[in-house]
Write a protein that holds these residues in place. Structure first.
Motif, PDB file in Angstrom:
ATOM      1  N   GLN A  93     -12.213 -22.261  33.180  1.00  0.00           N
ATOM      2  CA  GLN A  93     -13.322 -21.134  33.166  1.00  0.00           C
ATOM      3  C   GLN A  93     -13.709 -20.575  31.946  1.00  0.00           C
ATOM      4  OE1 GLN A  93     -13.137 -18.788  36.890  1.00  0.00           O
ATOM      5  NE2 GLN A  93     -10.896 -19.923  37.202  1.00  0.00           N
ATOM      6  N   ARG A  96     -15.038 -16.464  30.700  1.00  0.00           N
ATOM      7  CA  ARG A  96     -14.873 -15.671  31.795  1.00  0.00           C
ATOM      8  C   ARG A  96     -13.720 -14.966  31.925  1.00  0.00           C
ATOM      9  NH1 ARG A  96     -18.974 -16.734  35.893  1.00  0.00           N
ATOM     10  NH2 ARG A  96     -17.486 -15.956  37.449  1.00  0.00           N
ATOM     11  N   THR A 135     -13.711 -14.284  39.450  1.00  0.00           N
ATOM     12  CA  THR A 135     -14.065 -14.359  37.875  1.00  0.00           C
ATOM     13  C   THR A 135     -15.238 -13.794  37.579  1.00  0.00           C
ATOM     14  OG1 THR A 135     -14.827 -16.457  37.663  1.00  0.00           O
ATOM     15  CG2 THR A 135     -12.515 -16.206  37.352  1.00  0.00           C
ATOM     16  N   GLU A 136     -15.426 -13.415  36.268  1.00  0.00           N
ATOM     17  CA  GLU A 136     -17.008 -13.029  36.076  1.00  0.00           C
ATOM     18  C   GLU A 136     -17.413 -13.228  34.679  1.00  0.00           C
ATOM     19  OE1 GLU A 136     -16.580  -8.382  34.766  1.00  0.00           O
ATOM     20  OE2 GLU A 136     -15.936  -8.529  36.620  1.00  0.00           O
ATOM     21  N   ASP A 137     -18.377 -13.785  34.350  1.00  0.00           N
ATOM     22  CA  ASP A 137     -18.778 -13.995  32.890  1.00  0.00           C
ATOM     23  C   ASP A 137     -18.685 -12.777  32.081  1.00  0.00           C
ATOM     24  OD1 ASP A 137     -19.775 -16.518  33.567  1.00  0.00           O
ATOM     25  OD2 ASP A 137     -21.549 -15.561  34.396  1.00  0.00           O
TER      26      ASP A 137
END
Length: 142
Positions: A93, A96, A135-137
């Motif tokens: 990922q 992120r 998760t997040e960018d």
């Protein structure tokens, strides 16, 4: 007797490069050399003693617990320096961060190839958190 973790030796190809990398990213100071070691000490008194060796270096993992404000500062330094980051230790990922245990976490590597992790909540501190696995960018992250 209470047991406390005091120090560990971090093997690297270039102790100066690796110690300064960690210190700069985490907002810490590099101490004075002590023989073959170049120390970086955390707020709770644990010292990472960087040593240069001319051999294959197995990857080790080092995790650091920080405040939310410190996390923001560290994340900004990682993005500004163009250091690849990811939400998971396997690099699946990229760009992120994770939101495990109701906090935030990020993984990246140091110049010697060691896996570094920065988290704002200890593992298992909120196992009921609805954000585990989310998760997040990170804007601008590689």
């Amino acid at each position: 007797m209470s047991v406390e973790f005091n120090h560990t030796i971090v093997l690297s190809r270039d102790r100066e490069k690796s110690a300064h990398f960690l210190a700069e990213i985490l907002g810490l100071q590099v101490g004075e050399p002590a023989g073959v070691f170049l120390p970086v000490t955390t707020a709770n008194g644990v010292t990472l003693d960087f040593a240069t060796i001319d051999a294959d270096i197995p990857m080790q993992h080092y995790a650091f617990l920080v405040s939310e404000d410190e996390f923001d500062e560290i994340l900004d330094r990682l993005v500004t320096a163009g250091i690849p980051l990811q939400a998971d230790p396997h690099g699946r990922q990229p760009g992120r961060i994770n939101r495990n245990d109701g906090g935030r976490g990020v993984y990246f590597t140091d110049p010697a190839g060691h896996g570094l992790e920065v988290i704002t909540r200890p593992y298992g501190s909120d196992p009921s958190s609805p954000l585990n696995g989310v998760t997040e960018d990170v804007p601008g992250a590689r």
